[in-house]
Design an enzyme around this catalytic site. Structure first.
Site, PDB file in Angstrom:
ATOM      1  N   LYS A 113       0.832  -1.208   0.000  1.00  0.00           N
ATOM      2  CA  LYS A 113       0.000   0.000   0.000  1.00  0.00           C
ATOM      3  C   LYS A 113       0.862   1.252   0.000  1.00  0.00           C
ATOM      4  CE  LYS A 113      -4.213  -1.682   2.260  1.00  0.00           C
ATOM      5  NZ  LYS A 113      -5.105  -1.473   3.387  1.00  0.00           N
ATOM      6  N   LYS A 199      -4.694 -10.809  -5.780  1.00  0.00           N
ATOM      7  CA  LYS A 199      -5.960 -11.059  -5.073  1.00  0.00           C
ATOM      8  C   LYS A 199      -7.025 -10.024  -5.457  1.00  0.00           C
ATOM      9  CE  LYS A 199      -5.262  -8.401  -0.961  1.00  0.00           C
ATOM     10  NZ  LYS A 199      -5.640  -8.019   0.319  1.00  0.00           N
ATOM     11  N   LYS A 202     -10.514  -4.364  -2.811  1.00  0.00           N
ATOM     12  CA  LYS A 202     -11.326  -3.133  -2.879  1.00  0.00           C
ATOM     13  C   LYS A 202     -10.529  -2.001  -3.493  1.00  0.00           C
ATOM     14  CE  LYS A 202     -13.410  -3.746   1.677  1.00  0.00           C
ATOM     15  NZ  LYS A 202     -12.400  -3.848   2.723  1.00  0.00           N
TER      16      LYS A 202
HETATM   17  P1  TYM Z   1     -10.283  -6.139   4.630  1.00  0.00           P
HETATM   18  O1  TYM Z   1     -11.400  -5.212   4.579  1.00  0.00           O
HETATM   19  O2  TYM Z   1      -9.134  -5.927   3.717  1.00  0.00           O
HETATM   20  O3  TYM Z   1     -10.730  -7.626   4.424  1.00  0.00           O
HETATM   21  C1  TYM Z   1     -11.807  -8.157   5.180  1.00  0.00           C
HETATM   22  C2  TYM Z   1     -11.789  -9.674   5.174  1.00  0.00           C
HETATM   23  O4  TYM Z   1     -11.909 -10.166   3.824  1.00  0.00           O
HETATM   24  C3  TYM Z   1     -10.815 -11.030   3.540  1.00  0.00           C
HETATM   25  N1  TYM Z   1     -10.429 -10.843   2.129  1.00  0.00           N
HETATM   26  C4  TYM Z   1     -10.304 -11.855   1.263  1.00  0.00           C
HETATM   27  N2  TYM Z   1     -10.482 -13.181   1.387  1.00  0.00           N
HETATM   28  C5  TYM Z   1     -10.287 -13.942   0.281  1.00  0.00           C
HETATM   29  N3  TYM Z   1      -9.917 -13.425  -0.926  1.00  0.00           N
HETATM   30  C6  TYM Z   1      -9.731 -12.108  -1.096  1.00  0.00           C
HETATM   31  N4  TYM Z   1      -9.393 -11.615  -2.286  1.00  0.00           N
HETATM   32  C7  TYM Z   1      -9.922 -11.243   0.030  1.00  0.00           C
HETATM   33  N5  TYM Z   1      -9.836  -9.898   0.210  1.00  0.00           N
HETATM   34  C8  TYM Z   1     -10.151  -9.676   1.510  1.00  0.00           C
HETATM   35  C9  TYM Z   1      -9.694 -10.576   4.475  1.00  0.00           C
HETATM   36  O5  TYM Z   1      -8.758 -11.606   4.695  1.00  0.00           O
HETATM   37  C10 TYM Z   1     -10.465 -10.233   5.723  1.00  0.00           C
HETATM   38  O6  TYM Z   1     -10.752 -11.402   6.480  1.00  0.00           O
HETATM   39  N6  TYM Z   1      -7.229  -5.753   8.360  1.00  0.00           N
HETATM   40  C11 TYM Z   1      -8.507  -6.394   8.149  1.00  0.00           C
HETATM   41  C12 TYM Z   1      -9.605  -5.682   8.890  1.00  0.00           C
HETATM   42  C13 TYM Z   1      -9.447  -5.805  10.366  1.00  0.00           C
HETATM   43  C14 TYM Z   1      -9.516  -7.000  11.130  1.00  0.00           C
HETATM   44  C15 TYM Z   1      -9.297  -6.607  12.465  1.00  0.00           C
HETATM   45  C16 TYM Z   1      -9.734  -8.341  10.804  1.00  0.00           C
HETATM   46  C17 TYM Z   1      -9.205  -4.768  11.227  1.00  0.00           C
HETATM   47  N7  TYM Z   1      -9.116  -5.258  12.481  1.00  0.00           N
HETATM   48  C18 TYM Z   1      -9.282  -7.546  13.505  1.00  0.00           C
HETATM   49  C19 TYM Z   1      -9.729  -9.271  11.856  1.00  0.00           C
HETATM   50  C20 TYM Z   1      -9.515  -8.882  13.156  1.00  0.00           C
HETATM   51  C21 TYM Z   1      -8.719  -6.393   6.634  1.00  0.00           C
HETATM   52  O7  TYM Z   1      -7.817  -6.618   5.921  1.00  0.00           O
HETATM   53  O8  TYM Z   1      -9.876  -6.109   6.155  1.00  0.00           O
END
Ligand code: TYM
Length: 336
Positions: A113, A199, A202
């Site tokens: 990022k 992957k 968003k």
């Molecule tokens: P975020 O918003 O990037 O992703 C949210 C969840 O979706 C999963 N994910 C995917 N799984 C499979 N294939 C993909 N292409 C894909 N893109 C996203 C992510 O693995 C995640 O489970 N940092 C976290 C948000 C967060 C969080 C936390 C999660 C903040 N605090 C505490 C767990 C516990 C995140 O990346 O969100």
């Protein structure tokens, strides 16, 4: 013995996509039957990259509606907003002071990022995983269900908790509970529709790279029609030379609720012209009820607000208890 607890969240930057659904939310829906679920909208994480203040609260609200539309039941799961509970920011600060800088500098997501942001990269982006560690550790979950891309952040969370326990706790009574990641093999890594080696995300500038959960049928049809494939006839899983093929077959398997073996057998002799309409149909049918439910929820915001208010009350009690424990261990407890 009480139920085991799980905790997870999603950053509220923009519309959720099939990767978020298959890698995370769908598993949470399953898990809420057996576990005590804590699920939140990570709006503090959403401001680690440039954001529009006029859309922040609206996005949080929409992600909450999406959770429920996907099957998260507020009666069984505690749904809350990260920024409603100040213990997240406060514990993040305390953890910052015991986290070595070089642990953060080697985080893959930060490296990826920060390259995109050049000189505008904020301390918040570097600190993202420490806030995530605070999110998790406050609730003392047994497991944290996430997609594959979060594995490194969970390892860091465990390392931070272990360090705090070692530096300020006693071996027989650790301050923080060490959580386990829960990463399912299926759906943990949904890839981009325009490049099967990256992957689905968003933040990809091209909307053609992802299926958003609110995409109408004609948009899904267009995205699948144009998605990247290869010129080989006969569709197979697990060929390293064919990442797009593996991804699309994997998506079809999950969305049509079939086994990998039966999809492999059915698609072995197919061409893309035959397969794509099947995949399109499976996507549209999976998303249809979610989209209908989402519209219903947005039409009655009062209900959603009361879910979030109740979620806040339930979550806050637990978060404040853990925060107090950490503050005491660090020596802050001067009685007033
Ligand atoms: P975020 O918003 O990037 O992703 C949210 C969840 O979706 C999963 N994910 C995917 N799984 C499979 N294939 C993909 N292409 C894909 N893109 C996203 C992510 O693995 C995640 O489970 N940092 C976290 C948000 C967060 C969080 C936390 C999660 C903040 N605090 C505490 C767990 C516990 C995140 O990346 O969100």
């Amino acid at each position: 013995m009480g139920k085991q607890r799980i905790l997870s969240g999603i950053q509220t930057t923009g519309a959720l996509h099939l990767g978020n659904y298959l890698g995370a939310i769908r598993n949470w829906v399953e898990l809420q039957k057996e576990y005590d679920n804590f699920l939140f909208m990570a709006d503090l994480h959403a401001i680690t990259v440039p954001h529009d203040p006029a859309k922040l609260a609206e996005n949080t609200f929409k992600v909450a509606a999406t959770y429920i539309a996907c099957g998260i039941d507020p009666e069984r799961s505690t749904i809350f907003v990260q920024s409603h509970i100040s213990a997240h920011s406060e514990l993040a600060w305390l953890l910052n002071c015991i986290t070595p800088l070089n642990w953060l500098e080697r985080m893959i997501q930060f490296k990826e990022k920060s390259i995109k942001q050049g000189e505008n990269v904020s301390i918040g982006l570097l600190d993202y995983p420490v806030l995530q560690a605070a999110d998790i550790l406050l609730y003392e979950p047994d497991q944290v269900p996430v997609g594959e891309d979060q594995k490194q952040h969970l390892e860091l969370t465990r390392d931070i908790a272990t360090r705090l326990n070692f530096q300020y706790g006693a071996e027989e009574s650790p301050i923080l509970k060490i959580p386990e990641p829960l990463i399912r093999a299926e759906g943990a890594r949904v890839m981009s529709l325009t490049d099967g080696s990256r992957k689905m995300s968003k933040s990809d500038p091209s909307e053609m790279s992802r299926i958003e959960l609110l995409d109408p049928p004609e948009v899904i049809q267009k995205k699948i029609k144009r998605c990247k494939t290869d010129p080989i006839r006969g569709l197979t899983f697990d060929d390293p030379e064919r990442p797009e093929c593996n991804n699309l077959l994997g998506l079809y398997t999950l969305l049509s609720n079939q086994s990998k073996e039966s999809v492999a057998a059915a698609c072995r002799d197919m061409g893309w012209g035959q397969f794509k309409p099947l995949l399109t149909e499976a996507m549209i049918e999976t998303l249809r009820p979610i989209q209908q439910q989402y519209q219903t929820l947005l039409a009655e915001p009062g209900h959603l607000e009361s879910v979030l208010r109740q979620g806040r009350e339930q979550a806050e009690v637990i978060a404040n208890q853990t925060l107090a424990k950490v503050k005491t261990a660090l020596g802050f407890s001067i009685p007033l």
